[in-house]
Design a protein around this motif. Structure first.
Motif, PDB file in Angstrom:
ATOM      1  N   ALA A  59       0.828  -1.204   0.000  1.00 55.19           N
ATOM      2  CA  ALA A  59       0.000   0.000   0.000  1.00 55.19           C
ATOM      3  C   ALA A  59       0.863   1.255   0.000  1.00 55.19           C
ATOM      4  CB  ALA A  59      -0.931  -0.005   1.215  1.00 55.19           C
ATOM      5  N   SER A  60       2.090   1.153  -0.487  1.00 54.00           N
ATOM      6  CA  SER A  60       3.025   2.272  -0.449  1.00 54.00           C
ATOM      7  C   SER A  60       2.632   3.368  -1.428  1.00 54.00           C
ATOM      8  CB  SER A  60       4.436   1.776  -0.765  1.00 54.00           C
ATOM      9  OG  SER A  60       4.468   1.204  -2.056  1.00 54.00           O
ATOM     10  N   ASN A  61       3.230   4.539  -1.237  1.00 48.12           N
ATOM     11  CA  ASN A  61       3.026   5.684  -2.125  1.00 48.12           C
ATOM     12  C   ASN A  61       1.556   6.074  -2.226  1.00 48.12           C
ATOM     13  OD1 ASN A  61       5.627   4.187  -3.334  1.00 48.12           O
ATOM     14  ND2 ASN A  61       5.800   6.382  -3.707  1.00 48.12           N
ATOM     15  N   ASN A  62       0.949   6.290  -1.076  1.00 47.27           N
ATOM     16  CA  ASN A  62      -0.414   6.796  -1.006  1.00 47.27           C
ATOM     17  C   ASN A  62      -0.474   7.898   0.038  1.00 47.27           C
ATOM     18  OD1 ASN A  62      -2.429   5.269  -2.777  1.00 47.27           O
ATOM     19  ND2 ASN A  62      -1.260   3.568  -1.899  1.00 47.27           N
ATOM     20  N   SER A  63      -1.677   8.214   0.500  1.00 45.61           N
ATOM     21  CA  SER A  63      -1.844   9.271   1.504  1.00 45.61           C
ATOM     22  C   SER A  63      -2.644   8.760   2.695  1.00 45.61           C
ATOM     23  CB  SER A  63      -2.553  10.484   0.881  1.00 45.61           C
ATOM     24  OG  SER A  63      -1.795  11.020  -0.175  1.00 45.61           O
ATOM     25  N   PHE A  64      -2.453   7.502   3.064  1.00 47.92           N
ATOM     26  CA  PHE A  64      -3.147   6.944   4.220  1.00 47.92           C
ATOM     27  C   PHE A  64      -2.701   7.670   5.491  1.00 47.92           C
ATOM     28  CE2 PHE A  64      -3.404   3.173   1.358  1.00 47.92           C
ATOM     29  CZ  PHE A  64      -4.797   3.077   1.327  1.00 47.92           C
ATOM     30  N   ILE A  65      -3.635   7.840   6.409  1.00 49.02           N
ATOM     31  CA  ILE A  65      -3.337   8.549   7.655  1.00 49.02           C
ATOM     32  C   ILE A  65      -3.756   7.694   8.849  1.00 49.02           C
ATOM     33  CG2 ILE A  65      -3.599  10.830   6.603  1.00 49.02           C
ATOM     34  CD1 ILE A  65      -6.397  10.961   7.870  1.00 49.02           C
ATOM     35  N   GLY A  66      -3.324   8.144  10.046  1.00 46.76           N
ATOM     36  CA  GLY A  66      -3.747   7.504  11.273  1.00 46.76           C
ATOM     37  C   GLY A  66      -2.915   6.297  11.646  1.00 46.76           C
ATOM     38  N   LYS A  67      -3.375   5.607  12.666  1.00 48.77           N
ATOM     39  CA  LYS A  67      -2.666   4.452  13.193  1.00 48.77           C
ATOM     40  C   LYS A  67      -2.990   3.200  12.381  1.00 48.77           C
ATOM     41  CE  LYS A  67      -2.746   6.200  17.970  1.00 48.77           C
ATOM     42  NZ  LYS A  67      -3.164   5.907  19.364  1.00 48.77           N
ATOM     43  N   ILE A  68      -2.092   2.222  12.498  1.00 42.44           N
ATOM     44  CA  ILE A  68      -2.366   0.907  11.925  1.00 42.44           C
ATOM     45  C   ILE A  68      -3.244   0.143  12.908  1.00 42.44           C
ATOM     46  CG2 ILE A  68      -1.377  -1.266  11.144  1.00 42.44           C
ATOM     47  CD1 ILE A  68       1.153   0.138  10.438  1.00 42.44           C
ATOM     48  N   SER A  69      -4.345  -0.399  12.399  1.00 41.00           N
ATOM     49  CA  SER A  69      -5.253  -1.148  13.261  1.00 41.00           C
ATOM     50  C   SER A  69      -4.581  -2.410  13.792  1.00 41.00           C
ATOM     51  CB  SER A  69      -6.510  -1.517  12.472  1.00 41.00           C
ATOM     52  OG  SER A  69      -7.272  -2.473  13.175  1.00 41.00           O
ATOM     53  N   GLU A  70      -4.934  -2.752  15.043  1.00 41.83           N
ATOM     54  CA  GLU A  70      -4.429  -3.990  15.634  1.00 41.83           C
ATOM     55  C   GLU A  70      -4.904  -5.223  14.864  1.00 41.83           C
ATOM     56  OE1 GLU A  70      -2.501  -4.602  18.363  1.00 41.83           O
ATOM     57  OE2 GLU A  70      -2.096  -2.510  18.813  1.00 41.83           O
ATOM     58  N   LEU A  71      -5.905  -5.055  14.006  1.00 41.35           N
ATOM     59  CA  LEU A  71      -6.393  -6.183  13.206  1.00 41.35           C
ATOM     60  C   LEU A  71      -5.328  -6.744  12.283  1.00 41.35           C
ATOM     61  CD1 LEU A  71      -9.957  -4.866  12.218  1.00 41.35           C
ATOM     62  CD2 LEU A  71      -9.446  -6.751  13.776  1.00 41.35           C
ATOM     63  N   ILE A  72      -4.313  -5.914  12.007  1.00 40.82           N
ATOM     64  CA  ILE A  72      -3.236  -6.389  11.130  1.00 40.82           C
ATOM     65  C   ILE A  72      -2.502  -7.562  11.762  1.00 40.82           C
ATOM     66  CG2 ILE A  72      -1.288  -4.987  11.939  1.00 40.82           C
ATOM     67  CD1 ILE A  72      -0.747  -4.368   8.940  1.00 40.82           C
ATOM     68  N   CYS A  73      -2.649  -7.718  13.060  1.00 40.00           N
ATOM     69  CA  CYS A  73      -1.963  -8.804  13.756  1.00 40.00           C
ATOM     70  C   CYS A  73      -2.511 -10.170  13.383  1.00 40.00           C
ATOM     71  CB  CYS A  73      -2.073  -8.607  15.264  1.00 40.00           C
ATOM     72  SG  CYS A  73      -1.367  -7.044  15.819  1.00 40.00           S
ATOM     73  N   ASN A  74      -3.689 -10.194  12.743  1.00 39.05           N
ATOM     74  CA  ASN A  74      -4.274 -11.471  12.332  1.00 39.05           C
ATOM     75  C   ASN A  74      -3.645 -12.024  11.066  1.00 39.05           C
ATOM     76  OD1 ASN A  74      -6.123 -11.387  14.477  1.00 39.05           O
ATOM     77  ND2 ASN A  74      -7.541 -10.130  13.285  1.00 39.05           N
ATOM     78  N   LEU A  75      -2.786 -11.241  10.417  1.00 40.34           N
ATOM     79  CA  LEU A  75      -2.172 -11.680   9.169  1.00 40.34           C
ATOM     80  C   LEU A  75      -0.993 -12.607   9.468  1.00 40.34           C
ATOM     81  CD1 LEU A  75      -3.942  -9.289   8.262  1.00 40.34           C
ATOM     82  CD2 LEU A  75      -2.187  -8.688   6.630  1.00 40.34           C
ATOM     83  N   SER A  76      -1.303 -13.782   9.942  1.00 39.00           N
ATOM     84  CA  SER A  76      -0.272 -14.678  10.466  1.00 39.00           C
ATOM     85  C   SER A  76       0.582 -15.319   9.385  1.00 39.00           C
ATOM     86  CB  SER A  76      -0.930 -15.781  11.301  1.00 39.00           C
ATOM     87  OG  SER A  76      -1.896 -16.464  10.520  1.00 39.00           O
ATOM     88  N   SER A  77       0.175 -15.225   8.105  1.00 35.09           N
ATOM     89  CA  SER A  77       0.954 -15.819   7.018  1.00 35.09           C
ATOM     90  C   SER A  77       1.634 -14.774   6.141  1.00 35.09           C
ATOM     91  CB  SER A  77       0.043 -16.687   6.137  1.00 35.09           C
ATOM     92  OG  SER A  77      -0.549 -17.719   6.882  1.00 35.09           O
ATOM     93  N   LEU A  78       1.613 -13.526   6.566  1.00 33.82           N
ATOM     94  CA  LEU A  78       2.110 -12.433   5.744  1.00 33.82           C
ATOM     95  C   LEU A  78       3.594 -12.587   5.422  1.00 33.82           C
ATOM     96  CD1 LEU A  78       0.786  -9.832   4.606  1.00 33.82           C
ATOM     97  CD2 LEU A  78       1.847  -8.604   6.496  1.00 33.82           C
ATOM     98  N   GLN A  79       3.931 -12.408   4.150  1.00 34.71           N
ATOM     99  CA  GLN A  79       5.320 -12.474   3.695  1.00 34.71           C
ATOM    100  C   GLN A  79       5.874 -11.095   3.359  1.00 34.71           C
ATOM    101  OE1 GLN A  79       5.414 -15.135   0.344  1.00 34.71           O
ATOM    102  NE2 GLN A  79       4.603 -16.858   1.484  1.00 34.71           N
ATOM    103  N   VAL A  80       5.036 -10.220   2.800  1.00 32.70           N
ATOM    104  CA  VAL A  80       5.475  -8.890   2.373  1.00 32.70           C
ATOM    105  C   VAL A  80       4.525  -7.847   2.930  1.00 32.70           C
ATOM    106  CG1 VAL A  80       5.752  -7.364   0.391  1.00 32.70           C
ATOM    107  CG2 VAL A  80       6.558  -9.727   0.258  1.00 32.70           C
ATOM    108  N   LEU A  81       5.071  -6.867   3.624  1.00 34.13           N
ATOM    109  CA  LEU A  81       4.289  -5.730   4.092  1.00 34.13           C
ATOM    110  C   LEU A  81       5.018  -4.458   3.712  1.00 34.13           C
ATOM    111  CD1 LEU A  81       1.886  -4.548   5.604  1.00 34.13           C
ATOM    112  CD2 LEU A  81       3.210  -4.719   7.729  1.00 34.13           C
ATOM    113  N   ASP A  82       4.445  -3.700   2.767  1.00 37.43           N
ATOM    114  CA  ASP A  82       5.062  -2.478   2.263  1.00 37.43           C
ATOM    115  C   ASP A  82       4.061  -1.335   2.407  1.00 37.43           C
ATOM    116  OD1 ASP A  82       6.429  -0.477   1.029  1.00 37.43           O
ATOM    117  OD2 ASP A  82       6.672  -1.486  -0.893  1.00 37.43           O
ATOM    118  N   LEU A  83       4.296  -0.496   3.429  1.00 42.49           N
ATOM    119  CA  LEU A  83       3.426   0.651   3.705  1.00 42.49           C
ATOM    120  C   LEU A  83       4.198   1.961   3.566  1.00 42.49           C
ATOM    121  CD1 LEU A  83       1.662  -0.725   6.931  1.00 42.49           C
ATOM    122  CD2 LEU A  83       0.971  -1.011   4.544  1.00 42.49           C
TER     123      LEU A  83
END
Length: 938
Positions: free
Chosen positions: A539-563
């Motif tokens: 989700a890089s190169n955007n204009s997202f604001i605020g905090k990252i939700s704790e729901l992201i912690c459910n992504l237990s198989s995540l390989q790439v996270l690009d913010l």
């Protein structure tokens, strides 16, 4: 009396007819013996040695055949049991077919199975024998003609005793991934099996050359050695086997060879050489193989033009030439291949418009022409192929405008990829109200779309949707969040002009999503969170604001996270460790995150690149980073970390890049064990901190950067991740290739390196409080290209050993307290583009020649005792006195003009040093011709 006699005759005749009818209905009922008692016992013992487990068999139709093996009732005839075949005359068990019978358990040499010595056919395929070895007592079954132990979880070495089954005509040991054939070898196994007709050893680990003896098996009709790790030259004689119909050597990448000149009649029907190293051209004589129905040679090293004779193979059903380097146009004779169902030409160098009579190939169900150099408009004949289910034209040079409704007329089409051409796709105004087929794969990248296609609103079976690189503006329509909720696995909306995701739920609804790419838009609002199945989230190169939700912690198989490059803020979720075991890339640079990084990090982490740069992080580094044993690059620059040097990262074996630039690190850089710390470090940036003590050049002394024997290469520090969507005809592989980028000061300018070569080596210790002398050992870092020690409090001389840094491009020692002369050895640095020693206490003559002729005044200013070009201050004679030559330099050229001139200078010492220097200078500079004529100096 006569009447009574007649009646008796009639009854007798009826009895004879009745008996004859019974015999006709059951021809062997009176002669077929029951099964032998001892063989019945052997079968029951064999049954009792296993448990029935449905998961032991993978086929959907599997069932426990041995359930019928019982003595209850009148069922004691084992010849009537399911899977058992008896000889109709002797009653001996001659066949046992327990294929997919849900058997689970070990089998050994004492098994009663091997007492059934009359067996001719034995099939135990698709069961689970708990990785036991094939028992050596299999040799007891000397009458076997058919042996099938495929996909039954056998392991270890195939016993030599199998080779003693000399009557075998069919041997299938395939699908046992832990089975080996080394001692005996493949040659030893088959040399006695002279009657073999079918040999299937797929996935058995053989690791050998293909023996020539296989070319002697004249009865052989099928040879399957796929994925056996075979290597070496493939024997050409195997192609000449008189009865061979199936040749499958796929997935042996070390196997080389070429196709012979087929000047003989051949029965070959299937030729599968895919994913081997076969090379060369397709011979024109391939057109003689009139029985061929399948050619699969994808992923090899074939090249050249396609012979027109290939069009003679009118019985071909499947032709796959993908992933080679074939070139030129497709022969018009392809129009003769009217039996083709599958045509795959992907990833070659084919050119020109498509003009090979596509309209003739009306049976085609799959046509893949992607990743070539095809050009021109998409041929209208494609729209006559009404049986097409798959069409891939992506990554070519097709052009023009095409109406999407034309593809809709292909009612069976569910797989369509038009991505990355020069095509403009047009959707009719009424398409939203039409009924479309259910697409599974849609690749519409770079198709000049200005909005989301309306027909997508009714799609509920999509697995892949690619809309990246279009001109889609504004808000994502609300109906997108109801589209293919359960089936969607990959969606790419990157590189558009989206500004809002609309009223999306914070947790996105696609329950089986693996790939979500919404990067490089201008999307505002809070960051959406994909489902727990997600592997790659960009989700890089955007204009997202605020905090990252704790729901992201459910992504237990995540390989790439690009913010990266958003306006996200607040602390990081404390649960980062939840996906630490699978994550390989974590990019959150250029945001507004703050606070400390959570101290917890998962054991066995697979992280390779971490970039936290350009945020507002504070406090100490989490010591759990030391558990990231696969880490290659760590960038923490431009934050407010307040900690000592992380020497505890020294045991990371693959760490190449460590960037701590612009923080509040302090204290000396301590290396605990010089011989074992940071074994692969090549780029270190500690600039703009408060480090003290001596320069820690030891950081690179253990690494490959100290070696000069490394081959030059252009590979980059990157992370690769992939995900495959499996389809019947063609799998879609999503590759995520991320090249690490960084910013360093080079030549006095902050420079962004979009890619970093594996071999690139740099040290930036500038703007700290390092003190003391520059170590001589710095000259041992052979591959160093960038060296910046500026703005410290360094003292002493510039080491002459710097002349060993043959790759050096930029050197900055400015703003220190260095003394003495600039070493003459630095003139050997022929790649040096930037040189800055300004604002020190250097003295004497500035070296001349080569790269030093290119440096400006600013490189030397602030050293009042330096003289010579390019400074306006000229050297007096005593200032320009060159240094005495070392013994090695004297021996290099005993006849150089400089050395001869110096001898004259030495003679002049009798008249005083000033006179001597003057004479020497004049003799060399003004009487060079005289010297040459008189003394032969060159």
């Amino acid at each position: 009396m006569a009447s009574s006699l007649y009646h008796l005759k009639f009854v007798y005749l009826l009895s004879i007819l009745s008996a004859f009818h019974l015999i006709a209905a059951h021809p062997f009922s009176s002669v077929q013996p029951l099964c032998r008692g001892h063989e019945r016992s052997y079968l029951l013992q064999f049954k009792d040695s296993f448990v029935i487990n449905k998961s032991a068999s993978s086929e959907p139709w599997a069932y426990p055949k041995v359930a019928s093996w019982t003595l209850e009732g009148n069922n004691n005839d084992c010849c009537s049991w399911d899977g058992v075949e008896c000889d109709e005359f002797t009653g001996h068990v001659i066949g046992l077919d327990l294929n997919s019978s849900c058997l689970y358990g070990s089998i050994n040499s004492t098994s009663s199975l091997f007492h059934l010595v009359h067996l001719q056919r034995l099939n135990l395929a698709d069961n689970h024998f708990k990785y036991s070895q094939i028992p050596s007592t299999v040799s007891n079954l000397s009458k076997l003609t058919h042996l099938d132990l495929s996909s039954s979880a056998f392991a270890s070495q195939i016993p030599l005793e199998v080779s003693q089954l000399s009557q075998l005509s069919s041997l299938n040991l395939s699908g046992n991934a832990y089975l080996e054939l080394k001692k005996p070898s493949l040659r030893s196994l088959v040399e006695n099996l002279t009657f073999l007709e079918k040999l299937d050893l797929r996935e058995v680990e053989i690791i050998s050359m293909v023996p020539n003896i296989l070319a002697n098996l004249s009865f052989l009709t099928s040879l399957r050695l796929r994925d056996c790790r075979l290597y070496g030259e493939f024997p050409v004689g195997i192609f000449k086997l008189p009865n061979l119909r199936v040749l499958d050597m796929r997935h042996n990448e070390g196997l080389t060879g070429h196709l012979p000149d087929f000047q003989w009649s051949s029965t070959l029907e299937i030729m599968n050489l895919a994913k081997t190293s076969f090379s060369g051209k397709l011979p024109a004589s391939i057109g003689n193989l009139g029985s061929l129905t399948t050619i699969s040679i994808w992923g090899c090293n074939f090249s050249g033009f396609i012979p027109s004779s290939l069009g003679n193979l009118t019985g071909l059903n499947s032709l796959d030439l993908s992933y080679n380097t074939f070139e030129g146009r497709i022969p018009s004779s392809f129009g003769n291949l009217i039996q083709l169902y599958f045509l795959f030409l992907t990833y070659n160098k084919f050119t020109g418009p498509i003009s090979f009579g596509l309209a003739n190939l009306t049976k085609l169900t799959a046509l893949s022409l992607g990743s070539n150099n095809f050009a021109g408009q998409i041929p209208s004949s494609i729209f006559n192929l009404t049986n097409l289910e798959l069409l891939s034209l992506s990554f070519n040079y097709f052009s023009g405008t095409v109406e999407f409704d034309k593809f809709v007329k292909l009612k069976k089409l569910t797989f369509l990829r038009l991505s990355y051409n020069q095509v403009s796709l047009v959707e009719s105004e009424t398409s939203a109200n039409k009924t479309f087929q259910k697409f599974v794969i849609l690749g519409l990248s770079l198709c000049s779309l200005s909005k989301f296609p309306n027909f997508l609103a009714n799609q509920d079976e999509l697995e892949v949707l690619e809309l990246d690189g279009n001109n889609i503006h504004g808000q994502v329509p609300e109906w997108v969040w109801n589209m293919s909720k359960e089936s969607l696995k990959a969606i790419d909306l990157s590189d558009n002009f989206l500004t809002s995701l609309g009223q999306h739920p914070i947790l996105l609804p696609w329950t089986n999503l693996a790939i979500l790419d919404i990067s490089s838009n201008n999307i505002q609002g809070s960051l959406p969170i994909p489902s727990s199945s997600t592997l790659q989230y960009c989700a890089s190169n955007n204009s997202f604001i605020g905090k990252i939700s704790e729901l992201i912690c459910n992504l237990s198989s995540l390989q790439v996270l690009d913010l990266a490059e958003n306006n996200l803020s607040g602390p990081l979720p404390q649960c980062l460790h939840n996906f630490g075991d699978s994550l390989v890339l974590l990019e959150i640079q250029r945001n507004k995150f703050e606070g400390s990084i959570p101290q917890t990090w998962a054991n066995g982490s697979k992280l390779m690149i971490i970039n936290f740069s350009q945020n507002k992080f504070q406090g100490c580094l989490p010591r759990s980073l030391a558990k990231c044993i696969t880490l290659k690059a760590l960038d923490l620059s431009n934050n407010q970390f307040n900690d000592t040097f992380p020497s505890w990262l020294g045991n990371l074996p693959d760490l190449k890049i460590l960037i701590l630039r612009s923080n509040k690190f302090y204290g000396p850089v301590k290396i605990l064990n010089m011989n074992y710390e940071f074994p692969n470090l090549q780029i270190v940036d500690l600039s703009y901190n408060s480090f003290t003590g001596m320069l820690p050049v030891e950081l690179l002394l253990n690494s490959n950067s100290s070696r000069s024997d490394l081959a030059y290469h252009l590979s980059y520090i990157q992370v690769n991740s992939s995900f495959v969507v499996e389809r019947n005809y063609q799998n879609i592989k999503f590759r995520f290739n991320y090249s690490f980028s960084m910013m360093m000061t080079n030549k006095g300018v902050d420079t962004i390196y979009e890619k970093v070569q594996e071999i690139f080596t740099a040290l930036d210790f500038s703007s700290n409080r390092f003190a003391g002398a520059i170590p001589e050992s710095i000259g041992n870092i052979k591959l160093l290209r960038l060296l910046n020690l500026s703005n410290n409090i360094l003292t002493g001389h510039i080491p002459p050993t710097l002349g060993n840094l043959a790759e050096l491009e930029s050197l900055d020692f400015s703003q220190n307290k260095l003394v003495g002369e600039i070493p003459q050895q630095l003139t050997k640095l022929t790649f040096l583009e930037s040189f800055n020693v300004s604002h020190n206490d250097l003295v004497g003559f500035i070296p001349q020649g080569k790269q030093f002729n290119t440096f400006q005044n600013s490189s030397f200013e602030g050293n009042s005792k330096l003289c010579g070009n390019p400074l306006s201050k000229k050297c007096k004679y005593y200032e320009s006195l060159p240094p005495l030559l070392s013994a090695s330099e004297k021996s290099q050229d005993s006849r150089s003009p400089l050395q001869f001139g110096w001898r004259i200078v030495m003679i002049g010492y009798g008249c005083g040093i000033l006179v001597g220097v003057t004479i020497g200078h004049i003799v060399i500079a003004r009487n060079h011709v005289w010297l040459m004529k008189t003394f032969g100096v060159r």
